[in-house]
Write a protein that holds these residues in place. Structure first.
Motif, PDB file in Angstrom:
ATOM      1  N   LYS A  51     -18.132 -37.221  10.061  1.00 13.53           N
ATOM      2  CA  LYS A  51     -18.225 -37.288   8.606  1.00 13.53           C
ATOM      3  C   LYS A  51     -17.338 -38.382   8.023  1.00 13.53           C
ATOM      4  CE  LYS A  51     -19.331 -32.440   8.009  1.00 13.53           C
ATOM      5  NZ  LYS A  51     -19.039 -31.217   7.305  1.00 13.53           N
TER       6      LYS A  51
ATOM      7  N   LYS B 111     -13.669 -38.811   2.470  1.00 13.91           N
ATOM      8  CA  LYS B 111     -13.822 -39.182   1.058  1.00 13.91           C
ATOM      9  C   LYS B 111     -12.523 -39.672   0.427  1.00 13.91           C
ATOM     10  CE  LYS B 111     -17.540 -35.960  -0.036  1.00 13.91           C
ATOM     11  NZ  LYS B 111     -17.943 -34.874  -0.925  1.00 13.91           N
TER      12      LYS B 111
ATOM     13  N   ILE C 167     -12.127 -43.067  -1.846  1.00 12.00           N
ATOM     14  CA  ILE C 167     -11.697 -43.022  -3.251  1.00 12.00           C
ATOM     15  C   ILE C 167     -10.445 -43.872  -3.463  1.00 12.00           C
ATOM     16  CG2 ILE C 167     -10.785 -41.496  -5.060  1.00 12.00           C
ATOM     17  CD1 ILE C 167     -12.764 -39.346  -3.925  1.00 12.00           C
TER      18      ILE C 167
ATOM     19  N   TYR D 165     -18.719 -47.854  -2.724  1.00 14.10           N
ATOM     20  CA  TYR D 165     -19.594 -47.022  -3.554  1.00 14.10           C
ATOM     21  C   TYR D 165     -20.739 -46.449  -2.720  1.00 14.10           C
ATOM     22  CZ  TYR D 165     -23.175 -45.711  -6.879  1.00 14.10           C
ATOM     23  OH  TYR D 165     -24.153 -45.027  -7.553  1.00 14.10           O
TER      24      TYR D 165
ATOM     25  N   LEU E 132     -19.389 -43.709  -0.545  1.00 14.32           N
ATOM     26  CA  LEU E 132     -19.102 -42.505  -1.314  1.00 14.32           C
ATOM     27  C   LEU E 132     -20.382 -41.749  -1.670  1.00 14.32           C
ATOM     28  CD1 LEU E 132     -16.854 -40.794  -2.537  1.00 14.32           C
ATOM     29  CD2 LEU E 132     -17.067 -42.139  -4.632  1.00 14.32           C
ATOM     30  N   THR E 133     -21.438 -42.454  -2.045  1.00 15.25           N
ATOM     31  CA  THR E 133     -22.696 -41.778  -2.360  1.00 15.25           C
ATOM     32  C   THR E 133     -23.278 -41.117  -1.110  1.00 15.25           C
ATOM     33  OG1 THR E 133     -23.936 -43.851  -2.160  1.00 15.25           O
ATOM     34  CG2 THR E 133     -23.291 -43.166  -4.371  1.00 15.25           C
ATOM     35  N   ARG E 134     -23.147 -41.770   0.036  1.00 19.78           N
ATOM     36  CA  ARG E 134     -23.613 -41.149   1.289  1.00 19.78           C
ATOM     37  C   ARG E 134     -22.782 -39.918   1.619  1.00 19.78           C
ATOM     38  NH1 ARG E 134     -23.669 -46.669   3.721  1.00 19.78           N
ATOM     39  NH2 ARG E 134     -25.702 -47.467   3.130  1.00 19.78           N
ATOM     40  N   ALA E 135     -21.472 -40.023   1.453  1.00 24.45           N
ATOM     41  CA  ALA E 135     -20.585 -38.891   1.740  1.00 24.45           C
ATOM     42  C   ALA E 135     -20.902 -37.717   0.820  1.00 24.45           C
ATOM     43  CB  ALA E 135     -19.122 -39.309   1.586  1.00 24.45           C
ATOM     44  N   ASN E 136     -21.134 -37.985  -0.452  1.00 26.47           N
ATOM     45  CA  ASN E 136     -21.453 -36.921  -1.411  1.00 26.47           C
ATOM     46  C   ASN E 136     -22.813 -36.280  -1.144  1.00 26.47           C
ATOM     47  OD1 ASN E 136     -19.048 -37.020  -2.829  1.00 26.47           O
ATOM     48  ND2 ASN E 136     -19.804 -38.574  -4.245  1.00 26.47           N
ATOM     49  N   SER E 137     -23.721 -37.035  -0.548  1.00 31.21           N
ATOM     50  CA  SER E 137     -25.047 -36.477  -0.243  1.00 31.21           C
ATOM     51  C   SER E 137     -25.056 -35.735   1.093  1.00 31.21           C
ATOM     52  CB  SER E 137     -26.101 -37.589  -0.233  1.00 31.21           C
ATOM     53  OG  SER E 137     -25.922 -38.429   0.898  1.00 31.21           O
TER      54      SER E 137
END
Length: 161
Positions: free
Chosen positions: A5, A8, A12, A55, A58-63
């Motif tokens: 994983k 994050k 950030i 960015y 981060l979007t991949r991590a959040n999904s």
């Protein structure tokens, strides 16, 4: 299948540092001489590129997407701007060294296949890096440390050749 994983918090922190860097160079752009303004524009563009990559991470991590996935067919690297799947048969080795201390280079058997087709873009990127970015694993944004990851990758490569 092995999934690693994204971390994050590191992404950030990197985004915050990029925004601070952009603020600093925008300040220089508005208040300094022409030469400093030119250098500032160069640095702003580099930081914007890094910010874009962070960015996307981060979007991949959040999904819920993993930063790195390995199975018996190959490896999927999602740590850079565009995810890339390489089969184990295409990979010669994994390299790590002083060149980019926070990256692991996936050394393919055919390096020419992964170079930019656009000669100007390839030339510009080669100024900053002799190795294609798309073949780099950014270990700073993964939960597993670089040394442990390198051992894991080499073991998986030996198992699946």
């Amino acid at each position: 299948m092995t999934k690693i994983k994204f971390r994050k918090s590191n992404i950030i922190i990197s985004i915050i540092l990029c925004l601070l860097g952009i603020s600093f160079f925008v300040y220089l752009l508005m208040n300094e001489d022409f030469i400093i303004q030119l250098i500032s524009v160069l640095w702003i563009s580099i930081i914007l590129y890094i910010l874009y990559i962070r960015y996307r991470q981060l979007t991949r991590a959040n999904s819920g997407t993993s930063g790195l996935e390995m199975n018996d067919k190959g490896i999927l690297n999602s740590t850079l701007s565009s995810p890339l799947f390489l089969s184990w048969k295409e990979i010669e080795s994994f390299e790590s060294g002083f060149y980019r201390s926070n990256h692991i280079f996936i050394k393919p058997k055919n390096l020419e296949k992964y170079k930019d087709k656009n000669k100007l873009l390839h030339f510009i990127k080669s100024i900053f890096s002799p190795k294609p970015d798309i073949l780099m694993i950014d270990t700073d944004v993964l939960e597993t440390g670089k040394k442990k990851l390198l051992v894991l990758l080499n073991n998986k490569l030996r198992e699946n050749r």
